[in-house]
Write a protein that holds these residues in place. Structure first.
Motif, PDB file in Angstrom:
ATOM      1  N   LYS A  10      -9.581   5.322  -4.488  1.00  0.00           N
ATOM      2  CA  LYS A  10      -8.820   5.137  -5.728  1.00  0.00           C
ATOM      3  C   LYS A  10      -8.068   6.432  -6.016  1.00  0.00           C
ATOM      4  O   LYS A  10      -8.683   7.463  -6.316  1.00  0.00           O
ATOM      5  CB  LYS A  10      -9.744   4.804  -6.897  1.00  0.00           C
ATOM      6  CG  LYS A  10     -10.425   3.461  -6.756  1.00  0.00           C
ATOM      7  CD  LYS A  10     -11.311   3.201  -7.955  1.00  0.00           C
ATOM      8  CE  LYS A  10     -12.051   1.876  -7.795  1.00  0.00           C
ATOM      9  NZ  LYS A  10     -13.004   1.664  -8.897  1.00  0.00           N
ATOM     10  N   ILE A  11      -6.762   6.388  -5.933  1.00  0.00           N
ATOM     11  CA  ILE A  11      -5.947   7.576  -6.119  1.00  0.00           C
ATOM     12  C   ILE A  11      -6.112   8.172  -7.508  1.00  0.00           C
ATOM     13  O   ILE A  11      -5.996   9.388  -7.694  1.00  0.00           O
ATOM     14  CB  ILE A  11      -4.462   7.276  -5.775  1.00  0.00           C
ATOM     15  CG1 ILE A  11      -3.722   8.554  -5.387  1.00  0.00           C
ATOM     16  CG2 ILE A  11      -3.759   6.579  -6.913  1.00  0.00           C
ATOM     17  CD1 ILE A  11      -4.043   9.069  -4.041  1.00  0.00           C
ATOM     18  N   ALA A  29      -4.061  21.132  -2.070  1.00  0.00           N
ATOM     19  CA  ALA A  29      -2.911  20.963  -1.178  1.00  0.00           C
ATOM     20  C   ALA A  29      -2.370  19.541  -1.228  1.00  0.00           C
ATOM     21  O   ALA A  29      -1.158  19.343  -1.237  1.00  0.00           O
ATOM     22  CB  ALA A  29      -3.295  21.329   0.248  1.00  0.00           C
ATOM     23  N   SER A  30      -3.274  18.546  -1.221  1.00  0.00           N
ATOM     24  CA  SER A  30      -2.809  17.157  -1.282  1.00  0.00           C
ATOM     25  C   SER A  30      -3.936  16.229  -1.707  1.00  0.00           C
ATOM     26  O   SER A  30      -5.117  16.561  -1.584  1.00  0.00           O
ATOM     27  CB  SER A  30      -2.233  16.717   0.063  1.00  0.00           C
ATOM     28  OG  SER A  30      -3.258  16.588   1.018  1.00  0.00           O
ATOM     29  N   ILE A  31      -3.520  15.069  -2.196  1.00  0.00           N
ATOM     30  CA  ILE A  31      -4.465  13.996  -2.491  1.00  0.00           C
ATOM     31  C   ILE A  31      -3.963  12.758  -1.767  1.00  0.00           C
ATOM     32  O   ILE A  31      -2.755  12.576  -1.590  1.00  0.00           O
ATOM     33  CB  ILE A  31      -4.616  13.731  -4.012  1.00  0.00           C
ATOM     34  CG1 ILE A  31      -3.292  13.330  -4.641  1.00  0.00           C
ATOM     35  CG2 ILE A  31      -5.204  14.925  -4.714  1.00  0.00           C
ATOM     36  CD1 ILE A  31      -3.428  12.830  -6.065  1.00  0.00           C
ATOM     37  N   CYS A  32      -4.896  11.935  -1.315  1.00  0.00           N
ATOM     38  CA  CYS A  32      -4.504  10.729  -0.592  1.00  0.00           C
ATOM     39  C   CYS A  32      -5.610   9.679  -0.714  1.00  0.00           C
ATOM     40  O   CYS A  32      -6.709   9.963  -1.193  1.00  0.00           O
ATOM     41  CB  CYS A  32      -4.195  11.045   0.858  1.00  0.00           C
ATOM     42  SG  CYS A  32      -5.341  12.160   1.645  1.00  0.00           S
ATOM     43  N   SER A  33      -5.285   8.479  -0.259  1.00  0.00           N
ATOM     44  CA  SER A  33      -6.249   7.386  -0.392  1.00  0.00           C
ATOM     45  C   SER A  33      -6.747   6.871   0.955  1.00  0.00           C
ATOM     46  O   SER A  33      -7.566   5.954   1.000  1.00  0.00           O
ATOM     47  CB  SER A  33      -5.623   6.234  -1.182  1.00  0.00           C
ATOM     48  OG  SER A  33      -4.465   5.773  -0.518  1.00  0.00           O
ATOM     49  N   THR A  34      -6.275   7.454   2.055  1.00  0.00           N
ATOM     50  CA  THR A  34      -6.733   7.018   3.380  1.00  0.00           C
ATOM     51  C   THR A  34      -7.123   8.228   4.228  1.00  0.00           C
ATOM     52  O   THR A  34      -6.630   9.338   4.013  1.00  0.00           O
ATOM     53  CB  THR A  34      -5.643   6.221   4.126  1.00  0.00           C
ATOM     54  OG1 THR A  34      -4.537   7.095   4.370  1.00  0.00           O
ATOM     55  CG2 THR A  34      -5.218   4.992   3.359  1.00  0.00           C
ATOM     56  N   ALA A  35      -7.961   7.969   5.216  1.00  0.00           N
ATOM     57  CA  ALA A  35      -8.401   9.034   6.118  1.00  0.00           C
ATOM     58  C   ALA A  35      -7.247   9.512   6.991  1.00  0.00           C
ATOM     59  O   ALA A  35      -7.129  10.705   7.272  1.00  0.00           O
ATOM     60  CB  ALA A  35      -9.545   8.530   6.986  1.00  0.00           C
TER      61      ALA A  35
END
Length: 183
Positions: A10-11, A29-35
């Motif tokens: 969940k972003i 640095a970053s946020i994401c929802s997948t590996a």
């Protein structure tokens, strides 16, 4: 400098964690929802920490951990029941978590990564087979032509290296060029 990447299904949860970390002086640095997105982000960074859930839409944490480059640690966020099944070698935080636990854990892991980087910088770099071969050949030539022991030949190359301000491989190459007029 160490970086933080957050990967949660969940972003919105990832954004909340980013906000907490940024409020306490950490740079995310970053946020994401997948590996796969997390791995892409990590590949552009030197070292740091990946904060992720036990399971992402495209991969479990264990598979993700195997794909991560050296210099990165993984912090798994999961429920108590899920955490009980994980090996003790995995760094974890129980959900729901207190922000102070998150901050302290991230601070501890980043400090550990920085200490490891400093230790690694102090270690001499390993020479390749080719580089080692140049030094060995130069030693052999010095031993044969100048009747030096192996230690004396090594010290001679070392002294030439220090006197000329070059590394030992370059000094060995120069000696070989003097002996053979080519390397």
């Amino acid at each position: 400098m160490s970086s933080i990447v957050i990967a949660l299904p969940k972003i919105e949860d990832a954004k909340k964690i980013r906000t907490i970390l940024q409020r306490h002086g950490f740079s995310v640095a970053s946020i994401c929802s997948t590996a796969s997105n997390a791995l892409a982000s990590i590949s552009e960074l030197d070292c740091g920490i990946l904060i992720c859930s036990y399971r992402l839409p495209d991969m479990y944490y264990a598979d993700l951990k195997e794909c991560m480059p050296g210099g990165f640690e993984i912090l798994v966020l999961a429920t108590a029941r899920t955490l009980a099944e994980l090996p003790s070698s995995v760094l974890t935080l129980e959900m729901p978590m207190r922000s102070s636990d998150l901050i302290n854990t991230v601070h501890m892991v980043l400090a550990q990564i920085e200490r490891q980087r400093k230790r690694d910088k102090k270690k001499p770099k390993l020479r390749s087979w080719k580089e080692q071969n140049y030094i060995s050949n130069a030693k052999m030539m010095l031993m044969q032509r100048n009747h030096l022991s192996e230690e004396e030949a090594y010290r001679y190359i070392q002294k030439c290296s220090m006197d000329s301000g070059t590394n030992m491989v370059e000094s060995a190459q120069m000696l070989l060029m003097l002996f053979f007029d080519e390397v």
